[in-house]
Design a protein around this motif. Structure first.
Motif, PDB file in Angstrom:
ATOM      1  N   TYR A   1      10.853   4.345   1.524  1.00 27.17           N
ATOM      2  CA  TYR A   1      11.919   3.355   2.311  1.00 27.17           C
ATOM      3  C   TYR A   1      13.315   4.132   2.207  1.00 27.17           C
ATOM      4  CZ  TYR A   1       9.249  -0.887   0.587  1.00 27.17           C
ATOM      5  OH  TYR A   1       8.160  -1.647   0.367  1.00 27.17           O
ATOM      6  N   ASN A   2      13.986   3.681   3.325  1.00 24.31           N
ATOM      7  CA  ASN A   2      15.361   4.076   3.446  1.00 24.31           C
ATOM      8  C   ASN A   2      16.096   2.734   3.670  1.00 24.31           C
ATOM      9  OD1 ASN A   2      14.912   6.660   3.099  1.00 24.31           O
ATOM     10  ND2 ASN A   2      14.750   7.281   5.262  1.00 24.31           N
ATOM     11  N   VAL A   3      17.405   2.633   3.388  1.00 21.19           N
ATOM     12  CA  VAL A   3      18.100   1.608   3.592  1.00 21.19           C
ATOM     13  C   VAL A   3      19.019   1.443   4.478  1.00 21.19           C
ATOM     14  CG1 VAL A   3      17.687   1.040   1.009  1.00 21.19           C
ATOM     15  CG2 VAL A   3      19.492   2.223   1.692  1.00 21.19           C
TER      16      VAL A   3
ATOM     17  N   ILE B   1      -1.273  10.186  10.160  1.00 21.97           N
ATOM     18  CA  ILE B   1      -0.147  10.235  11.143  1.00 21.97           C
ATOM     19  C   ILE B   1       1.215   9.395  10.803  1.00 21.97           C
ATOM     20  CG2 ILE B   1       0.484  10.454  13.901  1.00 21.97           C
ATOM     21  CD1 ILE B   1      -2.483  10.065  14.480  1.00 21.97           C
ATOM     22  N   GLU B   2       2.048   9.968  10.789  1.00 20.67           N
ATOM     23  CA  GLU B   2       3.334   9.377  10.235  1.00 20.67           C
ATOM     24  C   GLU B   2       4.270   8.744  11.443  1.00 20.67           C
ATOM     25  OE1 GLU B   2       6.777  10.604   6.826  1.00 20.67           O
ATOM     26  OE2 GLU B   2       5.359  12.134   7.702  1.00 20.67           O
ATOM     27  N   LEU B   3       4.897   7.691  11.274  1.00 25.33           N
ATOM     28  CA  LEU B   3       5.732   6.795  11.950  1.00 25.33           C
ATOM     29  C   LEU B   3       6.644   6.159  11.150  1.00 25.33           C
ATOM     30  CD1 LEU B   3       4.260   3.536  13.375  1.00 25.33           C
ATOM     31  CD2 LEU B   3       3.055   4.974  11.627  1.00 25.33           C
ATOM     32  N   SER B   4       7.728   5.463  11.942  1.00 26.29           N
ATOM     33  CA  SER B   4       8.545   4.673  11.126  1.00 26.29           C
ATOM     34  C   SER B   4       8.724   3.504  11.840  1.00 26.29           C
ATOM     35  CB  SER B   4       9.961   5.317  11.164  1.00 26.29           C
ATOM     36  OG  SER B   4       9.907   6.673  10.603  1.00 26.29           O
ATOM     37  N   VAL B   5       8.841   2.455  11.179  1.00 26.75           N
ATOM     38  CA  VAL B   5       9.035   1.073  11.469  1.00 26.75           C
ATOM     39  C   VAL B   5      10.442   0.583  10.927  1.00 26.75           C
ATOM     40  CG1 VAL B   5       8.248  -1.489  11.477  1.00 26.75           C
ATOM     41  CG2 VAL B   5       6.530   0.603  11.703  1.00 26.75           C
ATOM     42  N   PHE B   6      11.140  -0.128  11.714  1.00 21.55           N
ATOM     43  CA  PHE B   6      12.367  -0.672  11.202  1.00 21.55           C
ATOM     44  C   PHE B   6      12.688  -2.170  11.315  1.00 21.55           C
ATOM     45  CE2 PHE B   6      12.609   3.603  13.197  1.00 21.55           C
ATOM     46  CZ  PHE B   6      13.265   4.309  12.269  1.00 21.55           C
ATOM     47  N   VAL B   7      13.350  -2.453  10.014  1.00 22.13           N
ATOM     48  CA  VAL B   7      13.284  -3.944  10.165  1.00 22.13           C
ATOM     49  C   VAL B   7      14.749  -4.481   9.783  1.00 22.13           C
ATOM     50  CG1 VAL B   7      12.868  -6.040   8.572  1.00 22.13           C
ATOM     51  CG2 VAL B   7      11.006  -4.191   9.062  1.00 22.13           C
ATOM     52  N   LEU B   8      15.469  -5.449  10.707  1.00 23.51           N
ATOM     53  CA  LEU B   8      16.692  -5.943  10.209  1.00 23.51           C
ATOM     54  C   LEU B   8      16.297  -7.290   9.557  1.00 23.51           C
ATOM     55  CD1 LEU B   8      19.918  -5.553  10.563  1.00 23.51           C
ATOM     56  CD2 LEU B   8      19.545  -6.996  12.589  1.00 23.51           C
ATOM     57  N   THR B   9      17.011  -7.325   8.263  1.00 24.25           N
ATOM     58  CA  THR B   9      16.973  -8.618   7.504  1.00 24.25           C
ATOM     59  C   THR B   9      18.195  -9.393   7.077  1.00 24.25           C
ATOM     60  OG1 THR B   9      15.717  -9.600   5.740  1.00 24.25           O
ATOM     61  CG2 THR B   9      16.377  -7.585   5.547  1.00 24.25           C
TER      62      THR B   9
ATOM     63  N   PHE C   1      14.376   0.786   6.683  1.00 24.45           N
ATOM     64  CA  PHE C   1      13.662   1.965   7.267  1.00 24.45           C
ATOM     65  C   PHE C   1      12.189   2.137   6.585  1.00 24.45           C
ATOM     66  CE2 PHE C   1      13.690   6.579   9.074  1.00 24.45           C
ATOM     67  CZ  PHE C   1      12.699   6.715   8.449  1.00 24.45           C
ATOM     68  N   ILE C   2      11.119   1.650   7.058  1.00 22.18           N
ATOM     69  CA  ILE C   2       9.744   2.101   6.224  1.00 22.18           C
ATOM     70  C   ILE C   2       8.961   3.266   6.861  1.00 22.18           C
ATOM     71  CG2 ILE C   2       7.584   0.968   5.790  1.00 22.18           C
ATOM     72  CD1 ILE C   2       9.119  -1.800   6.400  1.00 22.18           C
ATOM     73  N   GLY C   3       9.015   4.362   6.065  1.00 18.69           N
ATOM     74  CA  GLY C   3       8.221   5.519   6.469  1.00 18.69           C
ATOM     75  C   GLY C   3       6.839   5.134   6.302  1.00 18.69           C
ATOM     76  N   LEU C   4       6.014   5.431   7.157  1.00 20.67           N
ATOM     77  CA  LEU C   4       4.584   4.861   7.160  1.00 20.67           C
ATOM     78  C   LEU C   4       3.496   5.857   7.610  1.00 20.67           C
ATOM     79  CD1 LEU C   4       4.552   1.549   8.878  1.00 20.67           C
ATOM     80  CD2 LEU C   4       4.238   1.786   6.625  1.00 20.67           C
ATOM     81  N   MET C   5       2.401   5.808   6.852  1.00 15.99           N
ATOM     82  CA  MET C   5       1.245   6.916   7.257  1.00 15.99           C
ATOM     83  C   MET C   5       0.228   5.959   7.868  1.00 15.99           C
ATOM     84  SD  MET C   5       0.794  10.197   7.454  1.00 15.99           S
ATOM     85  CE  MET C   5       1.727  10.776   6.066  1.00 15.99           C
ATOM     86  N   ASN C   6      -0.265   6.291   8.902  1.00 25.52           N
ATOM     87  CA  ASN C   6      -1.309   5.545   9.509  1.00 25.52           C
ATOM     88  C   ASN C   6      -2.638   6.379   9.421  1.00 25.52           C
ATOM     89  OD1 ASN C   6      -3.193   4.507  11.340  1.00 25.52           O
ATOM     90  ND2 ASN C   6      -2.313   4.449  13.230  1.00 25.52           N
ATOM     91  N   ASP C   7      -3.271   5.697   8.332  1.00 27.26           N
ATOM     92  CA  ASP C   7      -4.626   6.488   7.997  1.00 27.26           C
ATOM     93  C   ASP C   7      -5.904   5.683   8.552  1.00 27.26           C
ATOM     94  OD1 ASP C   7      -6.680   7.782   6.698  1.00 27.26           O
ATOM     95  OD2 ASP C   7      -6.066   7.082   4.752  1.00 27.26           O
TER      96      ASP C   7
ATOM     97  N   PRO D   1       0.842  -1.018  -0.014  1.00 25.78           N
ATOM     98  CA  PRO D   1      -0.011   0.002   0.098  1.00 25.78           C
ATOM     99  C   PRO D   1       0.836   1.227   0.004  1.00 25.78           C
ATOM    100  CG  PRO D   1      -0.283  -1.034   2.248  1.00 25.78           C
ATOM    101  CD  PRO D   1       0.468  -1.866   1.220  1.00 25.78           C
ATOM    102  N   THR D   2       0.396   2.070  -0.874  1.00 27.95           N
ATOM    103  CA  THR D   2       1.208   3.446  -1.039  1.00 27.95           C
ATOM    104  C   THR D   2       0.239   4.364  -1.955  1.00 27.95           C
ATOM    105  OG1 THR D   2       3.669   4.403  -1.690  1.00 27.95           O
ATOM    106  CG2 THR D   2       2.469   2.778  -3.062  1.00 27.95           C
ATOM    107  N   ALA D   3       0.923   5.683  -2.068  1.00 26.31           N
ATOM    108  CA  ALA D   3       0.252   6.708  -2.811  1.00 26.31           C
ATOM    109  C   ALA D   3       0.174   6.667  -4.048  1.00 26.31           C
ATOM    110  CB  ALA D   3       0.771   7.950  -2.352  1.00 26.31           C
ATOM    111  N   GLN D   4      -0.891   6.913  -4.893  1.00 29.87           N
ATOM    112  CA  GLN D   4      -0.632   6.869  -6.419  1.00 29.87           C
ATOM    113  C   GLN D   4       0.362   7.895  -6.897  1.00 29.87           C
ATOM    114  OE1 GLN D   4      -4.533   7.190  -8.597  1.00 29.87           O
ATOM    115  NE2 GLN D   4      -5.528   6.325  -6.757  1.00 29.87           N
ATOM    116  N   TYR D   5       1.031   7.446  -7.838  1.00 26.37           N
ATOM    117  CA  TYR D   5       2.146   8.249  -8.541  1.00 26.37           C
ATOM    118  C   TYR D   5       2.240   8.250  -9.899  1.00 26.37           C
ATOM    119  CZ  TYR D   5       5.278   4.592  -9.724  1.00 26.37           C
ATOM    120  OH  TYR D   5       5.716   3.870 -10.143  1.00 26.37           O
TER     121      TYR D   5
END
Length: 424
Positions: free
Chosen positions: A290-292, A197-205, A275-281, A120-124
């Motif tokens: 995304y950031n790496v 509302i914006e937030l960030s979730v971080f994943v280590l893989t 790094f996943i920049g998210l919007m909670n809608d 899920p992301t914004a149309q572009y």
């Protein structure tokens, strides 16, 4: 084992602070580091994008693992450089190769990736100077505010959010035709504005399995009440109160899993942070970007909450057995407040003497833009110091950070007095 961390900011100081706690780590080197890392590790005067100089340091100091802090070396291919060198290829690099780094290095690539893998992301749509008029027509189909993103890396300045259609058209032309952000804006992504509302979730893989790190929310604007110019970040909190288990489960199912599987399907062997920049809608996650690598100042609240041995997790990434590694997080809440130079994020001076750091008792001081001169710690950047505190409640953590800040002084020091204002 000797470790090398690439970078010079608060994020790299936080990595250093955490890694020296591991019994498996012999010595930590930081290139180039800052006054904070110098006190607990060994700084090396090497530019993180000077790969030959990095090679020399790795061989000279018998480095057995490299952790990449900022995005520029990853996008430039530092991991690929190691793999292509017979003397370096056995040394693990924590951070993706060049193909994976495109998730941050190219907004167009990352949006294509999201659409392709139904994330899920914004149309572009993406535009260059060759189809500039189409871009202006596409803007007319959107509702304000209008979001324009330079495709490439632009030092955090390549995103414009504009309320005026005429201004958006003019800025689009400035970006693609007049290279407002250099080569980074030769392609521009225009997308719909995401509300929430914006937030960030971080994943280590390790490319196969993953660990979801604590969530965080940062505060980008220079002014209180989230007003004024964008910055690299004026503070952060972790965890995010509204990101409850139900929401984070949605993030995992709708975003994290499709991202990891998408990388696998596309043949991208990804080892490192996402790094996943998210919007909670209204309880539904949508990916902003995304950031790496880890964010800054989010790292300064995320890492202090991890109880596990960070180096052990990095070994799991290197050997692709991350799923076997123990991972635990404290229930305590972490806050960080960034002290910045007067004038930042516009013109500012360097070289101001910093005093009072030795008086801090209740907080962790992470250096960002600092250096040492004649035995004194002096300012060496716009964002200077992050003051991090942990407590049982958000208000207690904030109170501790602000109490510590009262002890620190440098000329024209500035900071936001309302970090967490929307959450307390």
């Amino acid at each position: 084992m000797n470790i090398l961390i690439l970078g010079a900011g608060g994020r790299e100081h936080a990595f250093t602070h955490k890694l020296i706690q591991s019994k498996k780590v012999t010595q930590v080197f930081v290139a180039p580091g800052n006054a904070g890392t110098q006190k607990i590790a060994t700084n090396i005067d090497v530019n993180p994008t000077d790969f030959e100089a990095i090679k020399g340091a790795v061989l000279a100091y018998k480095i057995k693992m490299v952790i990449v802090g900022p995005e520029a070396p990853l996008v430039a291919g530092v991991h690929d450089f190691f793999l292509a060198d017979d003397q370096l290829k056995s040394i693990p690099v924590i951070g993706p190769k060049k193909d994976g780094a495109l998730l941050e290095g190219s907004k167009d690539f990352s949006k294509e990736f999201m659409i392709k893998h139904k994330i899920p992301t914004a149309q572009y749509q993406s535009f260059t100077k060759n189809n500039l008029q189409e871009g202006k027509l596409f803007l007319e189909t959107l509702q304000p505010p209008y979001v324009l993103k330079a495709d490439g890396l632009a030092a955090g300045k390549g995103v414009l959010i504009l309320d005026s259609l005429d201004e958006a058209k003019a800025e689009l032309e400035e970006m693609v035709s007049n290279q407002k952000f250099g080569d980074a804006s030769s392609t521009v992504v225009i997308e719909e504005f995401l509300k929430g509302i914006e937030l960030s979730v971080f994943v280590l893989t390790d490319g196969i399995s993953y660990k979801i790190l604590p969530s965080a929310k940062d505060y980008k604007r220079i002014g209180e009440g989230d007003k004024g110019l964008n910055t690299g970040g004026m503070g952060a909190i972790s965890p995010v109160p509204f990101a409850d288990n139900a929401f984070l489960k949605k993030v995992e199912e709708l975003v994290v899993k499709p991202t990891i599987l998408g990388l696998q399907k596309d043949g991208i062997e990804y080892r490192g942070f996402i790094f996943i920049g998210l919007m909670n809608d209204n309880g539904n996650p949508s990916v902003v970007e995304y950031n790496v690598r880890m964010g800054d100042p989010e790292t300064e609240v995320v890492l202090p909450r991890i109880d596990s041995d960070l180096f052990d997790l990095f070994e799991g990434v290197a050997h692709q057995n991350l799923h076997e590694k123990e991972f635990s997080v404290t229930a305590k809440i972490a806050t960080t407040v960034m002290l910045v130079s007067g004038g930042y994020p516009e013109a500012y001076n360097k070289g101001a003497k910093i005093t009072g750091l030795e008086n801090i008792q209740e907080s962790i001081v992470f250096h960002a833009g600092t250096t040492e001169k004649d035995g004194a710690v002096i300012t060496n950047g716009g964002r200077v110091i992050a003051v991090t505190s942990l407590a049982d409640t958000l208000q207690e953590a904030l109170d501790a950070s602000y109490k510590s800040i009262d002890e620190i002084h440098f000329e024209k020091m500035n900071y936001r007095k309302d970090i967490g204002f929307d959450l307390v």
